[in-house]
Enzyme design. Structure first.
Site, mmCIF file in Angstrom:
data_model
loop_
_atom_site.group_PDB
_atom_site.id
_atom_site.type_symbol
_atom_site.label_atom_id
_atom_site.label_comp_id
_atom_site.label_asym_id
_atom_site.label_seq_id
_atom_site.Cartn_x
_atom_site.Cartn_y
_atom_site.Cartn_z
ATOM 1 N N ASP A 232 0.825 -1.206 0.000
ATOM 2 C CA ASP A 232 0.000 0.000 0.000
ATOM 3 C C ASP A 232 0.868 1.268 0.000
ATOM 4 O O ASP A 232 0.604 2.221 -0.737
ATOM 5 C CB ASP A 232 -0.919 -0.001 1.221
ATOM 6 N N ASP A 279 -9.466 -2.055 2.224
ATOM 7 C CA ASP A 279 -9.177 -1.473 3.537
ATOM 8 C C ASP A 279 -10.195 -1.912 4.591
ATOM 9 O O ASP A 279 -10.012 -1.644 5.782
ATOM 10 C CB ASP A 279 -9.157 0.054 3.448
#
Length: 392
Positions: A232, A279
């Site tokens: 990420d 997420d």
């Protein structure tokens, strides 16, 4: 009644979570809810409901030779090698999408991916709506089941596709009704591309994914989270790839939160904020594993599981609270610096740190690291591999 005792009553927090999800979906269309509040409350409700539904993964599956054995009833768990490879394959997929948008054009890519999301969306919506429809339908309507089962031989190597390939279908009337509704919702979504329909699909993806998938062990979950932590950071801070794909990919891979209900005069669209499903789902896998560890610690039954049973949940509650704080931190930094943030940068340390600290404070680090939901048959296979490698 003590917290550790089992209760036949419904868990009000689970019911409240589902009610919150529905209420926010409907209310946000007519009342402007501050998007930070909207995001935090909705995501927390999704995680609480989905993680508790995942308690059914603790259900004992009949083994070969036992009554009720079904060879097709296999629990999906992540393997350690898959956890190591996940960030790599995720990076390849992400960069491929980036190149596709750059050279093929947004319209063609979204058309192709739309077909995939259409099929997956129909499946997720069907399994979400079917139990709900079944609660209101007469019990007699589901007494008869419809379906088929067929084996198909093929020339493809068995390592790529099992041979013979087993195909089957087993549905009830409520399943068929749910499928009809799901097809209608998906068709309307692709016609209108409205954010509320996007959220229906996104929420169903989250609920069904977290409910049905197991990371296998705490160690595997930690490996996956750490790998995606760096994944990420690299793709958000190191390149424009992640942001470009997120902005161009027009599909239910994110949940949208309105920042205004008044359409822009130039394009006729309202301003929206987003949170990627990854997420929610990836940390959700980890939180659900911790909840099932809590249930195992509390010696909850593994037959006829009731997700509403009451038992101590120190690992789940501490990790869920830490996740909430991590999400708050993500939003604060994003607003403060007016720049996109890799949410896993804050969520991964929150989830791993809280669970490890909870284990340390309770003197259960060894038990947490040893916890496994992998099938017992997997252990002999690993031993065989180790023996073969020694011979080599």
């Amino acid at each position: 009644m003590s917290e550790s005792s089992s209760s036949s009553k419904s868990n009000p927090l689970i019911l409240g979570s589902y009610a919150t999800i529905v209420a926010l979906w409907g209310l946000s269309q007519v009342v402007l809810i501050p998007y930070v509040v909207h995001l935090l409350v909705l995501v927390t409700a999704i995680l609480y409901a989905a993680c508790h539904c995942s308690l059914t993964l603790r259900e004992d599956i009949p083994k070969q030779g036992e009554e009720g054995y079904d060879p097709d009833n296999v629990r999906d768990t992540l393997k350690q090698e898959d956890a190591y490879q996940f960030p790599l394959f995720g990076s390849l997929s992400l960069f491929s999408l980036y190149l596709a948008f750059k050279f093929l054009g947004k319209e063609w890519v979204n058309l192709l991916i739309g077909g995939y999301f259409g099929m997956v969306g129909c499946g997720a919506l069907t399994v979400t709506l079917s139990p709900l429809i079944g609660k209101f339908a007469p019990k007699s309507i589901n007494e008869k089941r419809y379906g088929f089962k067929k084996s198909i031989s093929h020339p493809i190597p068995d390592s790529i596709l099992p041979n013979p390939l087993e195909l089957g279908l087993d549905v009830t009337v409520t399943d068929i009704c749910a499928l009809v509704v799901a097809v209608g919702i998906v068709a309307l979504y692709f016609q209108e591309r409205h954010w509320t329909l996007n959220n229906i699909l996104g929420i169903c993806f989250c609920l069904q994914g977290i409910e049905r998938f197991s990371l296998g062990t705490y160690k595997i979950g930690a490996i996956l989270l750490v790998g995606l932590f760096f994944y990420d950071i690299f793709w958000v801070f190191g390149t424009d790839v992640m942001v470009t794909v997120a902005k161009n990919l027009d599909g239910p891979i994110k949940i949208l939160f309105p920042r205004t209900l008044i359409p822009n005069e130039e394009n006729g669209k309202i301003e929206l904020s987003l949170l990627g499903l990854g997420d929610i789902v990836i940390p959700g896998f980890f939180l659900s594993l911790l909840l099932r560890f809590d249930a195992t610690n509390a010696k909850m039954p593994t037959k006829d599981i009731n997700i509403h049973d009451n038992f101590p949940k120190p690992y789940f509650h501490s990790a869920l609270f830490a996740y909430f704080l991590g999400l708050v931190t993500t939003l604060f930094v994003m607003i403060q610096f007016n720049a996109a943030q890799p949410a896993l940068l804050y969520l991964v340390p929150a989830c791993l740190g809280s669970s490890f600290f909870c284990a340390f404070s309770r003197g259960e680090i060894e038990a947490l690291l040893a916890y496994s939901e992998e099938e017992e048959d997997d252990a002999p296979k690993e031993e065989e591999k180790a023996e073969e490698s020694k011979k080599d």
